[in-house]
Scaffold this active site. Structure first.
Site, PDB file in Angstrom:
ATOM      1  N   THR A 118      -5.118  -7.895   3.513  1.00 50.24           N
ATOM      2  CA  THR A 118      -4.252  -9.010   3.254  1.00 50.24           C
ATOM      3  C   THR A 118      -4.466  -9.782   4.418  1.00 50.24           C
ATOM      4  O   THR A 118      -4.379  -9.678   5.399  1.00 50.24           O
ATOM      5  CB  THR A 118      -2.498  -8.435   3.411  1.00 50.24           C
ATOM      6  OG1 THR A 118      -2.705  -7.092   2.600  1.00 50.24           O
ATOM      7  CG2 THR A 118      -1.660  -9.247   3.171  1.00 50.24           C
ATOM      8  N   LYS A 147       0.431 -11.180  -3.662  1.00 47.61           N
ATOM      9  CA  LYS A 147       0.579 -10.299  -2.642  1.00 47.61           C
ATOM     10  C   LYS A 147       1.678 -10.745  -1.969  1.00 47.61           C
ATOM     11  O   LYS A 147       2.723 -10.141  -1.423  1.00 47.61           O
ATOM     12  CB  LYS A 147      -0.685  -9.526  -1.824  1.00 47.61           C
ATOM     13  CG  LYS A 147      -0.238  -8.844  -0.444  1.00 47.61           C
ATOM     14  CD  LYS A 147      -0.147  -7.744  -0.579  1.00 47.61           C
ATOM     15  CE  LYS A 147       0.270  -6.952   0.546  1.00 47.61           C
ATOM     16  NZ  LYS A 147       0.681  -5.540   0.681  1.00 47.61           N
TER      17      LYS A 147
HETATM   18  P1  NAD Z   1      -6.000  -0.588  10.784  1.00 44.96           P
HETATM   19  O1  NAD Z   1      -6.008  -1.439  11.898  1.00 44.96           O
HETATM   20  O2  NAD Z   1      -5.519   0.775  10.730  1.00 44.96           O
HETATM   21  O3  NAD Z   1      -7.575  -0.594  10.029  1.00 44.96           O
HETATM   22  C1  NAD Z   1      -8.348  -1.525  10.287  1.00 44.96           C
HETATM   23  C2  NAD Z   1      -9.807  -1.136  10.693  1.00 44.96           C
HETATM   24  O4  NAD Z   1     -10.581  -2.089  10.695  1.00 44.96           O
HETATM   25  C3  NAD Z   1      -9.796  -0.322  11.792  1.00 44.96           C
HETATM   26  O5  NAD Z   1     -10.073   0.782  11.843  1.00 44.96           O
HETATM   27  C4  NAD Z   1     -10.593  -1.217  12.769  1.00 44.96           C
HETATM   28  O6  NAD Z   1     -11.399  -0.515  13.768  1.00 44.96           O
HETATM   29  C5  NAD Z   1     -11.606  -1.784  11.659  1.00 44.96           C
HETATM   30  N1  NAD Z   1     -12.372  -3.003  11.996  1.00 44.96           N
HETATM   31  C6  NAD Z   1     -11.944  -3.996  12.650  1.00 44.96           C
HETATM   32  N2  NAD Z   1     -12.781  -5.078  12.925  1.00 44.96           N
HETATM   33  C7  NAD Z   1     -13.934  -4.545  12.294  1.00 44.96           C
HETATM   34  C8  NAD Z   1     -15.072  -5.148  11.995  1.00 44.96           C
HETATM   35  N3  NAD Z   1     -15.590  -6.338  12.642  1.00 44.96           N
HETATM   36  N4  NAD Z   1     -16.050  -4.311  11.506  1.00 44.96           N
HETATM   37  C9  NAD Z   1     -15.780  -3.113  11.143  1.00 44.96           C
HETATM   38  N5  NAD Z   1     -14.498  -2.520  11.016  1.00 44.96           N
HETATM   39  C10 NAD Z   1     -13.646  -3.373  11.715  1.00 44.96           C
HETATM   40  O7  NAD Z   1      -5.507  -1.462   9.452  1.00 44.96           O
HETATM   41  P2  NAD Z   1      -4.727  -0.665   8.147  1.00 44.96           P
HETATM   42  O8  NAD Z   1      -3.141  -0.193   8.276  1.00 44.96           O
HETATM   43  O9  NAD Z   1      -5.954   0.187   7.556  1.00 44.96           O
HETATM   44  O10 NAD Z   1      -4.521  -2.330   7.369  1.00 44.96           O
HETATM   45  C11 NAD Z   1      -5.728  -2.803   6.578  1.00 44.96           C
HETATM   46  C12 NAD Z   1      -5.434  -3.904   5.765  1.00 44.96           C
HETATM   47  O11 NAD Z   1      -4.598  -3.571   4.965  1.00 44.96           O
HETATM   48  C13 NAD Z   1      -4.673  -5.048   6.414  1.00 44.96           C
HETATM   49  O12 NAD Z   1      -5.185  -6.223   6.100  1.00 44.96           O
HETATM   50  C14 NAD Z   1      -3.052  -4.650   6.191  1.00 44.96           C
HETATM   51  O13 NAD Z   1      -2.254  -5.883   6.161  1.00 44.96           O
HETATM   52  C15 NAD Z   1      -3.572  -4.183   4.567  1.00 44.96           C
HETATM   53  N6  NAD Z   1      -2.262  -3.502   4.299  1.00 44.96           N
HETATM   54  C16 NAD Z   1      -1.707  -2.299   4.851  1.00 44.96           C
HETATM   55  C17 NAD Z   1      -0.854  -1.378   4.519  1.00 44.96           C
HETATM   56  C18 NAD Z   1      -0.313  -0.316   5.407  1.00 44.96           C
HETATM   57  O14 NAD Z   1       0.424   0.196   4.901  1.00 44.96           O
HETATM   58  N7  NAD Z   1      -0.817   0.056   6.322  1.00 44.96           N
HETATM   59  C19 NAD Z   1      -0.380  -1.782   3.133  1.00 44.96           C
HETATM   60  C20 NAD Z   1      -0.899  -2.657   2.508  1.00 44.96           C
HETATM   61  C21 NAD Z   1      -1.903  -3.417   2.939  1.00 44.96           C
END
Ligand code: NAD
Length: 289
Positions: A93, A168
């Protein structure tokens, strides 16, 4: 299909194993060793860099924290490194402007790319029941759909580049406003002496009905089981709702409009988050009313 998966956190860590279950060969990368170990348990092959993950890939899927990271990952590590015929799919997102900018960079280098943010949280990610809202050309959508349908229950073409992100954040702005309105309704009903269960029974079949009232009631013990019944743990974190409301206000500014209810919802969630409630489900804002 050979798929590169970048970003194996709360969401990506649940999604990537569903691609493996569907028979795809997944090469996964994350900066975190714990995330990589979890992906291996889910049947993914893990690699030491994005370059290795995208080598020979037919599709690249990313699930990353924010727009700056998405831009860096695609501009510096995916575009020009993945085969040109790979379909690029960003499920993070992020703001509409950055999504469009990255998709333009990809197109200039000859790639098809879509923005495909999701509705549904960690549980839906692991269960393969997410809803994907996809922005991109018709052809890019068809190619992305083939990959996304193994991770979700619905894949919807929202329009051109960036329109998935637009769908979204507009949806979540409505949700934030509805939830605060729902909490105000229940709080006021209670003060007026109305039993919350009775108010639920009435509002759920009246014009006050909404998903926040009927399916995600913020009052413990009323309606179906929700995070309210679990002391507001789990569910959709306040910090993530705030992130989406901030993105919505940025997009509104770019579009030259001032959605007053959306702005107020952002302010209220900002205050709730600043008071140390970022980890609680967003329906916990009822505690402030
Ligand atoms: P998160 O922080 O748990 O996961 C993100 C991952 O990306 C981490 O493991 C991090 O180490 C990795 N990362 C960061 N920089 C990186 C790079 N340069 N190269 C490789 N990996 C890298 O976040 P999440 O909860 O999994 O959310 C991810 C996306 O999904 C966000 O944009 C969030 O807004 C969206 N989202 C989340 C939810 C939810 O309920 N968690 C729901 C809908 C949408």
């Amino acid at each position: 299909m050979k798929i590169a998966f970048i970003g194996l956190g709360n969401m990506g860590g649940g999604m990537a194993p569903n691609l493996v279950k569907a028979g795809h060969e997944v090469r996964a990368f994350d900066l975190s060793e714990a995330a990589l170990a979890h992906a291996r348990e889910g049947g993914c092959a893990t690699v030491g860099s994005i370059g290795e993950a995208v080598e020979g890939a037919e599709a690249v899927v990313s699930m990353l924290p924010n727009g700056a990271i998405v831009k860096d990952v695609y501009a510096n590590h995916v575009i020009g490194h993945a085969p040109e015929n790979a379909i690029l799919i960003d499920c993070s997102t992020i703001d509409v402007a950055t999504a469009r900018e990255v998709e333009k960079l990809a197109a200039e280098a000859g790639y098809e790319m879509v923005d495909a943010p999701v509705s549904g949280g960690i549980t839906a990610a692991a269960a393969g029941t997410l809803t994907f809202m996809v922005g991109g050309s018709e052809l890019a959508f068809i190619r992305a759909e083939a990959v996304l349908k193994t991770m979700g229950k619905a894949v919807i073409h929202a329009g051109g580049a960036g329109e998935g992100q637009a769908a979204k954040i507009c949806n979540n702005m409505v949700l934030g406003i509805h939830m605060i309105g729902t909490c105000e309704g229940f709080a006021m009903a209670q003060r007026l002496g109305l039993d919350p269960q009775v108010f639920y029974d009435i509002a759920s079949v009246s014009s006050g009905q909404s998903w926040s009232v009927t399916s995600y009631c913020p009052v413990p013990g009323v309606g179906p089981k929700t995070p309210a019944d679990n002391d507001y743990q789990g569910g959709f974190a306040t910090a993530l709702m705030l992130k989406d409301l901030k993105l919505a206000m940025e997009a509104a500014q770019t579009a030259g409009i001032d959605p007053q209810m959306g702005r107020r919802a952002k302010e209220l969630y900002e205050a709730f988050d600043a008071a140390g409630n970022g980890g609680l489900d967003f329906s916990a804002i009822i505690r402030t009313l």
